[in-house]
Design a protein around this motif. Structure first.
Motif, PDB file in Angstrom:
ATOM      1  N   LEU A  55      73.412  51.410  58.259  1.00 28.21           N
ATOM      2  CA  LEU A  55      72.091  51.058  58.771  1.00 28.21           C
ATOM      3  C   LEU A  55      71.879  51.603  60.184  1.00 28.21           C
ATOM      4  O   LEU A  55      70.767  51.600  60.684  1.00 28.21           O
ATOM      5  CB  LEU A  55      71.913  49.533  58.778  1.00 28.21           C
ATOM      6  N   ASN A  56      72.957  52.038  60.831  1.00 27.56           N
ATOM      7  CA  ASN A  56      72.899  52.621  62.175  1.00 27.56           C
ATOM      8  C   ASN A  56      73.523  54.010  62.163  1.00 27.56           C
ATOM      9  O   ASN A  56      74.501  54.250  61.448  1.00 27.56           O
ATOM     10  CB  ASN A  56      73.684  51.757  63.177  1.00 27.56           C
ATOM     11  N   LEU A  57      72.989  54.907  62.953  1.00 31.07           N
ATOM     12  CA  LEU A  57      73.549  56.248  63.061  1.00 31.07           C
ATOM     13  C   LEU A  57      74.780  56.235  63.965  1.00 31.07           C
ATOM     14  O   LEU A  57      74.831  55.516  64.956  1.00 31.07           O
ATOM     15  CB  LEU A  57      72.510  57.215  63.624  1.00 31.07           C
ATOM     16  N   TYR A  58      75.757  57.037  63.609  1.00 33.12           N
ATOM     17  CA  TYR A  58      76.943  57.183  64.455  1.00 33.12           C
ATOM     18  C   TYR A  58      77.380  58.645  64.440  1.00 33.12           C
ATOM     19  O   TYR A  58      78.561  58.973  64.354  1.00 33.12           O
ATOM     20  CB  TYR A  58      78.080  56.265  63.985  1.00 33.12           C
ATOM     21  N   GLU A  59      76.385  59.521  64.541  1.00 30.40           N
ATOM     22  CA  GLU A  59      76.653  60.948  64.405  1.00 30.40           C
ATOM     23  C   GLU A  59      77.500  61.511  65.540  1.00 30.40           C
ATOM     24  O   GLU A  59      77.980  62.643  65.465  1.00 30.40           O
ATOM     25  CB  GLU A  59      75.340  61.734  64.304  1.00 30.40           C
TER      26      GLU A  59
END
Length: 240
Positions: A55-59
């Protein structure tokens, strides 16, 4: 030793100012475990759960695997069924809890997982489970907006625990709006649903494990007493 269900590898998430919220965070979660997350406010506990739930980006860095398969290789709707995030306060939803339950039961991804499953899963009735936690069945037909925080919290949690398909529940302070007696009822129910860990049929607090629900939990709590009751181990995000 059995392979872990979940693996988080070198996960890094940045704040808006590009400073690290946490960096190079790794963890493994095995069947039957209850991993308690602790840390000061703002250390990233809820953010970590949202990253695990995709649900959250961690790119900026990191990889998350379920059963050895990276999230990038999964169909994301299926991932979010297998790893279910339960927020501290359910968002205000239209309609009633019964409407919501019907909607998610009929999701295409959930129907496909249920059809393809080779396991003979004993289903838990969400309304019966919530009733064990003090929620009368009439409340399921009331609009979400008319329910108290504790009522909404228990209903949302009962849906997540009973709907089927979730191997891991991500619990963000799931009993924060409950009194101590209600909290302990919820704790005991959730722990009893887990499968045994390392061949043991009971937890340190003597709760019998039935293996009728999720396979593992990640649990945020600010209560040291609750962490002691429910956790098999602890991860302090303040150190990352």
């Amino acid at each position: 030793m059995a392979s872990p269900i979940l693996e988080v590898e070198d996960l890094t998430v940045l704040r808006d100012n590009d400073s690290p919220l946490f960096s190079n965070l790794s963890l493994k979660l095995s069947q039957g475990e209850v991993l308690v997350l602790k840390g000061v406010s703002g250390s990233g506990k809820s953010t970590l759960l949202k990253c695990i739930a995709e649900l959250n980006l961690y790119e900026k860095g990191g990889n998350i695997k379920l059963y050895g398969k990276s999230s990038k290789e999964w169909d994301i709707p299926n991932w979010r069924i297998k790893i279910a995030y339960v927020p501290q306060r359910p968002s205000l939803l239209p309609g009633t809890p019964l409407d919501f339950l019907t909607t998610i039961q009929n999701l295409n991804a959930r129907q496909k997982i249920s059809k393809d499953s080779k396991e003979d899963v004993k289903r838990i009735d969400a309304l019966d489970l919530a009733q064990e936690w003090g929620i009368e069945k009439t409340l399921w037909r009331r609009d979400w907006g008319t329910l108290s925080g504790g009522e909404s919290q228990r209903i949302a949690l009962s849906i997540a625990a009973s709907i089927g398909g979730a191997d891991i529940l991500l619990l963000d302070e799931p009993t924060s709006a409950l009194d101590p007696e209600s909290s302990k009822k919820v704790e005991e129910s959730l722990l009893s649903m887990l499968p045994p860990v390392q061949g043991q049929t009971t937890l340190h607090n003597g709760i019998q494990r039935k293996g009728t629900g999720p396979k593992a939990l990640i649990w945020i709590t600010h209560s040291a007493e609750q962490a002691e009751r429910v956790g098999t181990r602890t991860l302090d995000l303040s150190r990352h």
